[in-house]
Every structure is written in C-alpha cells, then in structure tokens.
Enzyme design. Structure first.
Site, mmCIF file in Angstrom:
data_model
loop_
_atom_site.group_PDB
_atom_site.id
_atom_site.type_symbol
_atom_site.label_atom_id
_atom_site.label_comp_id
_atom_site.label_asym_id
_atom_site.label_seq_id
_atom_site.Cartn_x
_atom_site.Cartn_y
_atom_site.Cartn_z
ATOM 1 N N ARG A 105 0.823 -1.217 0.000
ATOM 2 C CA ARG A 105 0.000 0.000 0.000
ATOM 3 C C ARG A 105 0.858 1.269 0.000
ATOM 4 O O ARG A 105 0.536 2.243 0.681
ATOM 5 C CB ARG A 105 -0.948 0.020 1.207
ATOM 6 C CG ARG A 105 -2.032 -1.046 1.176
ATOM 7 C CD ARG A 105 -3.089 -0.681 0.154
ATOM 8 N NE ARG A 105 -4.098 -1.712 0.024
ATOM 9 C CZ ARG A 105 -5.210 -1.762 0.733
ATOM 10 N NH1 ARG A 105 -5.470 -0.853 1.635
ATOM 11 N NH2 ARG A 105 -6.068 -2.728 0.525
ATOM 12 N N ARG A 162 -7.661 11.546 -5.659
ATOM 13 C CA ARG A 162 -8.896 10.851 -5.279
ATOM 14 C C ARG A 162 -10.091 11.795 -5.144
ATOM 15 O O ARG A 162 -11.237 11.344 -5.127
ATOM 16 C CB ARG A 162 -8.677 10.057 -3.980
ATOM 17 C CG ARG A 162 -7.918 8.765 -4.179
ATOM 18 C CD ARG A 162 -8.811 7.606 -4.699
ATOM 19 N NE ARG A 162 -9.663 7.117 -3.629
ATOM 20 C CZ ARG A 162 -10.957 7.358 -3.534
ATOM 21 N NH1 ARG A 162 -11.567 8.080 -4.441
ATOM 22 N NH2 ARG A 162 -11.654 6.885 -2.532
ATOM 23 N N ASP A 203 -6.618 -3.031 -7.589
ATOM 24 C CA ASP A 203 -7.124 -3.673 -6.384
ATOM 25 C C ASP A 203 -7.327 -5.154 -6.694
ATOM 26 O O ASP A 203 -7.554 -5.519 -7.845
ATOM 27 C CB ASP A 203 -8.453 -3.045 -5.929
ATOM 28 C CG ASP A 203 -8.804 -3.481 -4.508
ATOM 29 O OD1 ASP A 203 -8.281 -2.869 -3.558
ATOM 30 O OD2 ASP A 203 -9.564 -4.453 -4.349
ATOM 31 N N TYR A 257 -14.384 -12.239 0.015
ATOM 32 C CA TYR A 257 -15.180 -11.064 -0.383
ATOM 33 C C TYR A 257 -16.377 -11.472 -1.244
ATOM 34 O O TYR A 257 -17.461 -10.914 -1.131
ATOM 35 C CB TYR A 257 -14.321 -10.055 -1.156
ATOM 36 C CG TYR A 257 -13.313 -9.340 -0.284
ATOM 37 C CD1 TYR A 257 -13.724 -8.411 0.655
ATOM 38 C CD2 TYR A 257 -11.958 -9.599 -0.402
ATOM 39 C CE1 TYR A 257 -12.801 -7.755 1.458
ATOM 40 C CE2 TYR A 257 -11.030 -8.952 0.392
ATOM 41 C CZ TYR A 257 -11.460 -8.030 1.327
ATOM 42 O OH TYR A 257 -10.545 -7.393 2.120
ATOM 43 N N ARG A 307 -3.490 6.858 0.705
ATOM 44 C CA ARG A 307 -4.031 8.073 1.322
ATOM 45 C C ARG A 307 -3.081 8.811 2.246
ATOM 46 O O ARG A 307 -3.353 9.950 2.615
ATOM 47 C CB ARG A 307 -5.331 7.730 2.073
ATOM 48 C CG ARG A 307 -6.545 7.757 1.165
ATOM 49 C CD ARG A 307 -7.786 7.374 1.918
ATOM 50 N NE ARG A 307 -7.687 5.991 2.373
ATOM 51 C CZ ARG A 307 -8.545 5.418 3.211
ATOM 52 N NH1 ARG A 307 -9.546 6.102 3.696
ATOM 53 N NH2 ARG A 307 -8.390 4.161 3.557
#
Ligand code: 1CP
Length: 352
Positions: free
Chosen positions: A31, A44, A80, A155, A35
């Site tokens: 990652r 974003r 992703d 998921y 952010r």
C-alpha cells in the site's frame, strides 16, 4: 540489465528475490501508493479508485509517486485485488472507509457457474496498458499482483469485509464440492491474469492472500493449499519472482514454502529468524515491520528496523517491507526515513 527505453534498472529487488546477497537491502511497502500522501488524496478528489485504474495515465502517475518520493526499490501496480473479480461478472464497489462491497454475493452453484474466465487484454485493456507504460517509464521493477483464492472468495461470499468469514468457512466445510469448484475457477483466473501481467511487463508477481491466516492448519492444507500450489507451479514457468503473502500466517509459513512460491511475505507477529526456520533455505523472505510502529518515536523505529534488518540478512534472499499495508494516517516523512535507514544498513554489520 536493460529494460528497453529506461536508462538503468535498479534490480536490487529482483536480485534479493532470487536469493542473491545484495550490498544494500531492497525495500518497498505494501500500500505504498495511498491516502497517507496528500497528492494521492488530491487525485482521489477527482477520481474514484476504480476510475484511477481505468485511466492509464493517472494509474501510472499514482504508481510512480512512491518511487519518486520515497526512493523505494520496486513499484506495485495501482489496482485492487477485486478488479478481475468484476471482469469475472461479479460487480463490486469500493465503499469509502469500508472496502469492497458486492450486492449479489455468491450463495449457490449457479452463482459459481456464472463466473466467467476472461482475456485480460480484452476485458481489462486499461490495466494492461498501464503495465506497458510503467515498464517503459520506471527505473525499478514493477510488481504485478493478484488476490489469493481464499481472500477473493471471502469477499465474493461474504459480500463485504468480514471479521470471522462465517459464510466462507461454512461453504468450505458443508459444500466441499462447491468450494473446490470456486477455488478452481479462481485459480484459473489468477494464473491467466498473472501471466498476462508478466507478458505486459510486470517483473514479479505478489499474491495477496491477506486473510488466509484465519484458517486452521488442517483446513488450509485440505481446502486451499492444493489450489495455491497449482497456481504457483503454473506461474513458475514465467521465471519471475512469485511472492505469497498473508497476515496471521505464522502457523502456515512452512506450508507456504511448499507451494512453489519463491518469496514468502511475513507479518510482524513472527520474528524473521523464526520465519526462516519455518520456511527453510530455498525461498526468500519479505517483511516484517509492524505498520503501527510507524507512529512510534524515531529511536524506537530505528531499533525495530535494525533488529529486523539483522535477522533478515542472516541469509541471502531478503526484502525489507512492512508486515501489512501502510495505514492512511502515516506520516510520509517517517516512511522516507525508514527507507533511508534500510538503504544505509550494511548487511553483516549487526548492531549490539
Ligand atoms: O481509494 C482508496 O484510497 C481506498 C483504499 C484502497 C486502496 C488505496 C483500496 C480499497 N484499495 C486500494 C489499492 C490497492 N489494493 C493496492 C494498491 C497498490 C499499493 O499497494 O500501493 C493493492 C495492492 C490492493 C490490494 C488489496 N485490496 C488487498 C490485499 C492487500 C491488503 O491490504 O491486505 C485487499 C485485502 C484489498 C481489498 C480492499 N480494497 C480496499 C480496501 C480498503 C480493502 C480492504 C478491506 C478489508 O479490510 O477487508
């Protein structure tokens, strides 16, 4: 090594993956685009995560940011693990502060049968285009990636991030036939997608099976390890490093090393010297700084990093990384400082 248009490829990362002793330890962060970086947050504001992936020039910019700003020795494609799941015909959204959400999770055999394999060049042309552009523009190797079959299934079956994977584990136990069918379909996708990424220019592949550590060892051996082994056996013909990563996998590390992966990711719970005993001599290790310790005072960060570096470099084949992804509120200056600590370290000079 030459990679076409770019001047000199920094191949420290690839050499460590291939079990060579390197004078400088390579470092990258899971990652590493995200952010914590104000420039990423600004992008974003204009694009969703999926939209970034659909615009190769933006994807390339975001993927390159940590290489330029932090000086890491590898880039990881900005994407992703759920992107190819959408291409299989199971729509998802990334919900802010939650993660991937699927409105129609998998419940039945018909749901599994409906999942389709896809040609990456046809179904995900923007991803392949981003990889080709990055291969031309980067001076460090590009890591392509896929989700691991258990983590993707979690998921797809739960429909959202989960703590206990109740529906997933129930399907595994009560419908082993259906579970095997789903694992096989996901494995076929992961193999084809991994091969396509390498054909487009990825120099290594990491399979993120982030949540597989939630399984008991016998469950992993019976219901997941065979399919993971098939994936790595088939990807090995590519001749690129194959990294297998999950969190909470201490008890599974020995099994991980038997799957055919060539690099094993380790989280912070297991010291690297213990991980080395569990995986044997034939694979490289990657890890394992606790991302929460990026909030610690500098002297604590330095001490933890130097301990990890000393253990990691006891044998050839070591890549510095975190034990899991960078947290969104991490200070970018601290990440940069950690890269500098790693790069200044001289293997063999263990501190007292
Ligand atoms: O827009 C945003 O900033 C939302 C946060 C985010 C980001 C930055 C998500 C949603 N995905 C990503 C990109 C991403 N995902 C990368 C980019 C490359 C890089 O590392 O710099 C990668 C490698 C992933 C892989 C991924 N997605 C994993 C495996 C790695 C891990 O952290 O364990 C997993 C589990 C996901 C699912 C996912 N996507 C997003 C979130 C918040 C999550 C996790 C949800 C959960 O906790 O279950």
């Amino acid at each position: 090594m030459s990679n076409g248009a770019t001047a000199l490829l920094n191949d420290l990362f690839l050499r460590a993956c291939n079990m060579e002793t390197t004078a400088t330890v390579p470092v990258w962060f899971m990652r590493q685009a995200g952010r914590y970086d104000a420039d990423y947050r600004a992008i974003r504001q204009k694009y969703t995560l999926v939209e970034i992936c659909e615009h190769p020039e933006v994807c390339v910019e975001v993927t390159k940011m940590p290489v330029d700003k932090l000086g890491v020795d590898a880039a990881i494609l900005f994407s992703d693990i759920m992107v190819p799941v959408g291409a299989m015909g199971l729509p998802f959204v990334i919900k802010e502060h939650v993660g991937p959400v699927i409105d129609t999770p998998i419940k039945s055999e018909a749901d599994v049968d409906r999942l389709r394999l896809f040609d990456a060049e046809e179904s995900l042309p923007h991803v392949m285009q981003s990889i080709r552009m990055l291969k031309r523009e980067l001076s460090v190797p590009l890591i392509g990636f896929m989700g691991g079959p258990f983590t993707l299934a979690s998921y797809m079956i739960e429909g959202s991030p989960s703590r206990d994977y109740l529906n997933t584990k129930t399907m595994m136990a009560a419908r082993p036939d259906l579970w095997a069918k789903l694992m096989d379909k996901l494995a076929d996708m992961v193999i084809a997608y991994g091969k396509a990424q390498v054909a487009a220019g990825a120099a290594a592949l990491q399979m993120f099976d982030s949540w597989v550590g939630s399984l008991a060892v016998p469950q992993f051996r019976q219901s997941v390890k065979p399919v993971v082994t098939r994936i790595f056996q088939e990807l090995r013909e590519l001749g690129v490093p194959l990294i297998y990563f999950g969190v909470n996998t201490g008890e599974l590390l020995g099994d991980f090393a038997e799957t055919g992966a060539t690099v094993i990711g380790v989280d912070w719970r297991v010291p690297l010297s213990v991980a080395r005993q569990r995986v044997g001599q034939a694979v490289a290790l990657q890890g394992n700084f606790d991302p929460a310790m990026l909030y610690a005072p500098n002297d604590v960060i330095e001490r933890i990093a130097l301990d990890i570096l000393a253990e990691g470099t006891e044998q050839p084949g070591y890549i510095f990384n975190l034990g899991h992804g960078v947290k969104p509120t991490t200070d970018i200056g601290v990440l940069k400082h950690l890269v500098d600590i790693v790069h200044a370290y001289k293997p063999g000079s263990a501190h007292s």
